[in-house]
Write an enzyme that holds these catalytic residues in place. Structure first.
Site, PDB file in Angstrom:
ATOM      1  N   GLY A 118       0.871  -1.175   0.000  1.00 41.08           N
ATOM      2  CA  GLY A 118       0.000   0.000   0.000  1.00 41.08           C
ATOM      3  C   GLY A 118       0.900   1.214   0.000  1.00 41.08           C
ATOM      4  N   GLU A 119       0.646   2.102   0.893  1.00 44.54           N
ATOM      5  CA  GLU A 119       1.458   3.319   0.997  1.00 44.54           C
ATOM      6  C   GLU A 119       2.023   3.358   2.416  1.00 44.54           C
ATOM      7  OE1 GLU A 119       2.314   5.499  -1.331  1.00 44.54           O
ATOM      8  OE2 GLU A 119       3.463   6.414   0.279  1.00 44.54           O
ATOM      9  N   SER A 120       3.334   3.179   2.517  1.00 44.57           N
ATOM     10  CA  SER A 120       3.913   2.998   3.855  1.00 44.57           C
ATOM     11  C   SER A 120       3.766   4.227   4.753  1.00 44.57           C
ATOM     12  CB  SER A 120       5.383   2.590   3.753  1.00 44.57           C
ATOM     13  OG  SER A 120       6.111   3.548   3.031  1.00 44.57           O
ATOM     14  N   CYS A 162       6.118  -5.360   0.547  1.00 44.64           N
ATOM     15  CA  CYS A 162       6.236  -4.029  -0.051  1.00 44.64           C
ATOM     16  C   CYS A 162       6.121  -2.919   1.002  1.00 44.64           C
ATOM     17  CB  CYS A 162       5.229  -3.892  -1.192  1.00 44.64           C
ATOM     18  SG  CYS A 162       5.752  -2.639  -2.367  1.00 44.64           S
ATOM     19  N   ARG A 166      12.866   3.499  -0.018  1.00 46.33           N
ATOM     20  CA  ARG A 166      11.529   3.458  -0.644  1.00 46.33           C
ATOM     21  C   ARG A 166      11.646   3.736  -2.145  1.00 46.33           C
ATOM     22  NH1 ARG A 166       7.561   7.403   1.040  1.00 46.33           N
ATOM     23  NH2 ARG A 166       6.086   5.970   0.113  1.00 46.33           N
ATOM     24  N   ILE A 197       5.738  -3.279  -7.444  1.00 44.88           N
ATOM     25  CA  ILE A 197       4.938  -2.064  -7.672  1.00 44.88           C
ATOM     26  C   ILE A 197       5.513  -0.952  -6.794  1.00 44.88           C
ATOM     27  CG2 ILE A 197       2.636  -1.034  -7.600  1.00 44.88           C
ATOM     28  CD1 ILE A 197       1.519  -3.962  -7.655  1.00 44.88           C
ATOM     29  N   ARG A 198       6.176  -0.011  -7.413  1.00 43.62           N
ATOM     30  CA  ARG A 198       6.852   1.079  -6.671  1.00 43.62           C
ATOM     31  C   ARG A 198       7.562   0.501  -5.437  1.00 43.62           C
ATOM     32  NH1 ARG A 198       3.662   4.207  -4.362  1.00 43.62           N
ATOM     33  NH2 ARG A 198       1.760   3.065  -4.740  1.00 43.62           N
ATOM     34  N   HIS A 202       5.125  -8.659  -4.445  1.00 46.17           N
ATOM     35  CA  HIS A 202       3.761  -9.001  -4.006  1.00 46.17           C
ATOM     36  C   HIS A 202       3.393 -10.453  -4.323  1.00 46.17           C
ATOM     37  CE1 HIS A 202       2.320  -4.922  -3.016  1.00 46.17           C
ATOM     38  NE2 HIS A 202       3.198  -4.547  -3.926  1.00 46.17           N
ATOM     39  N   GLU A 253       1.233 -12.172  -3.008  1.00 49.70           N
ATOM     40  CA  GLU A 253      -0.222 -12.326  -2.871  1.00 49.70           C
ATOM     41  C   GLU A 253      -0.952 -11.993  -4.172  1.00 49.70           C
ATOM     42  OE1 GLU A 253       1.554  -9.906  -1.738  1.00 49.70           O
ATOM     43  OE2 GLU A 253       0.474  -8.002  -1.932  1.00 49.70           O
TER      44      GLU A 253
HETATM   45  N1  GLN Z   1       6.216   2.656  -2.542  1.00 51.88           N
HETATM   46  C1  GLN Z   1       5.274   2.271  -1.552  1.00 51.88           C
HETATM   47  C2  GLN Z   1       5.676   2.740  -0.179  1.00 51.88           C
HETATM   48  O1  GLN Z   1       6.814   2.945   0.118  1.00 51.88           O
HETATM   49  C3  GLN Z   1       5.067   0.785  -1.497  1.00 51.88           C
HETATM   50  C4  GLN Z   1       4.344   0.320  -2.713  1.00 51.88           C
HETATM   51  C5  GLN Z   1       3.591  -0.953  -2.506  1.00 51.88           C
HETATM   52  O2  GLN Z   1       3.330  -1.376  -1.384  1.00 51.88           O
HETATM   53  N2  GLN Z   1       3.181  -1.542  -3.590  1.00 51.88           N
HETATM   54  O3  GLN Z   1       4.819   2.899   0.615  1.00 51.88           O
END
Ligand code: GLN
Length: 196
Positions: free
Chosen positions: A56-58, A85, A112, A140-141, A176, A178
């Site tokens: 998600g978004e840390s 992630c 990150r 993903i990012r 990921h 999952e």
């Molecule tokens: N770049 C995101 C972060 O640092 C992580 C991306 C993800 O969980 N897919 O929060």
């Protein structure tokens, strides 16, 4: 007694984690039942065997962990933690972003969004220690880890840094699993925790 799995459900890909754990137990051929709960409050951690911290978004997940008074309960949790992630970011000892207050459960430093814009999201077959064939990983990012401490077993890496690690009952992955159909890392994690 079934395996009791909690997924930290503050933000991120929660339902995918639930399905992936169910599929992994089934793929292993275990007759064990599985119960899955979404964790948003401190009392929901009690009695779990495993906690998944999703992607998600840390920065958001970190803020909500503190807001919901989950920081200490997660740090004190004695079960397994499966972090992917953004989850891997919050598990770290040090993060290169002051907006994240890391749990410090595993001794590594996180960078990150380590792959930059060109490789924002990508898939790659990566070698994972202990798996007989490569794992198809979705990034993903994604973050990478650097300077893993002595207790950490590095399972996989790319030129940018470490992307898979385990330490006893903890597993931290910058991709990921999952989101794919390959249950091998979930199975390995549940075995490490003595649950399969
Ligand atoms: N770049 C995101 C972060 O640092 C992580 C991306 C993800 O969980 N897919 O929060």
């Amino acid at each position: 007694m079934g395996v009791r799995i909690g997924v930290l459900a503050l933000q991120g890909d929660v339902s995918e984690h639930i399905d992936a754990f169910r599929d992994a137990v089934r793929a292993f051929g275990s007759q064990r039942s599985i119960s899955v709960v979404q964790v948003r409050k401190p009392e929901e951690i009690t009695g779990l065997d495993v906690l998944a911290i999703p992607g998600g978004e840390s920065t958001t997940i970190s803020r909500l962990i503190e807001k919901n008074r989950l920081f200490d309960p997660i740090v004190e949790f004695e079960g397994g933690i499966f972090a992917t992630c953004a989850g891997m970011v919050v598990m770290a000892g040090i993060v290169d972003d002051p907006r994240v207050h890391p749990l410090g459960l595993m001794d590594y430093k996180v960078k990150r969004n380590a792959f930059g814009r060109q490789r924002d999201s990508f898939e790659a077959d990566i070698a994972i220690a202990g798996l007989d064939r490569p794992f198809h990983a979705v990034f993903i990012r994604a973050p990478v880890a650097e300077h893993p401490g002595n207790g950490i077993k590095v399972l996989g890496f790319l030129p940018e840094g470490v992307v898979a690690m385990e330490q006893g009952r903890f597993m931290a992955l910058s991709f990921h699993p999952e989101l794919g159909r390959d249950p091998r890392l979930h199975i390995r994690f549940l075995k490490n925790c003595g649950l399969l």
